[in-house]
Design a protein around this motif. Structure first.
Motif: not given
Length: 124
Positions: A21-27, A50-53, A78-83, A113-119
């Motif tokens: 619950g709540g908002s999902p977090k990504i790094t 960086l890195p920052y969550t 960064v464009v998110l995909d869902k899983a 879909s991923k926990a970490t995204y690289f810019i």
């Protein structure tokens, strides 16, 4: 009275909603040593290293854009995909259709879909 209220809340909650619950977090991570500003649909994070969550919007995860801004460089969004959130399957087995329905309403059946995204810089 508090016990009755707790029972009502728990009977209409679900496993994925409780756990995720709540908002999902990504790094957000990258090769830059300069501070950047990260802009999500939930919040703006100014001048972070960086890195920052960060938190992203749980609804409309698929295609959601996270902007990265800097004085020194231009970065691609960064464009998110869902899983599928794996807790959803446990909820179907344990909580049944009511719990699964709550997960659908709260969109806890989805996660990034991923926990970490690289810019990446736009120029590269």
């Amino acid at each position: 009275m508090a016990v009755i209220a707790a029972c009502i809340v728990l009977s209409f909650s679900s496993c994925a909603t409780i756990v995720a619950g709540g908002s999902p977090k990504i790094t957000i991570d990258g090769d830059t040593k300069e501070p950047v500003t990260i802009i999500t649909e939930k919040q703006t994070y100014p001048d972070v290293q960086l890195p920052y969550t960060v938190q992203v919007n749980r609804h409309h995860i698929d295609g959601q854009r996270v902007q990265i801004k800097s004085d020194k460089a231009e970065y691609r969004d960064v464009v998110l995909d869902k899983a599928v959130n794996s807790w959803t399957f446990g909820n179907i087995l344990i909580g049944g259709l009511v719990g699964w329905g709550v997960d659908l309403i709260t969109n806890c059946v989805s996660k990034p879909s991923k926990a970490t995204y690289f810019i990446e810089e736009k120029n590269k």
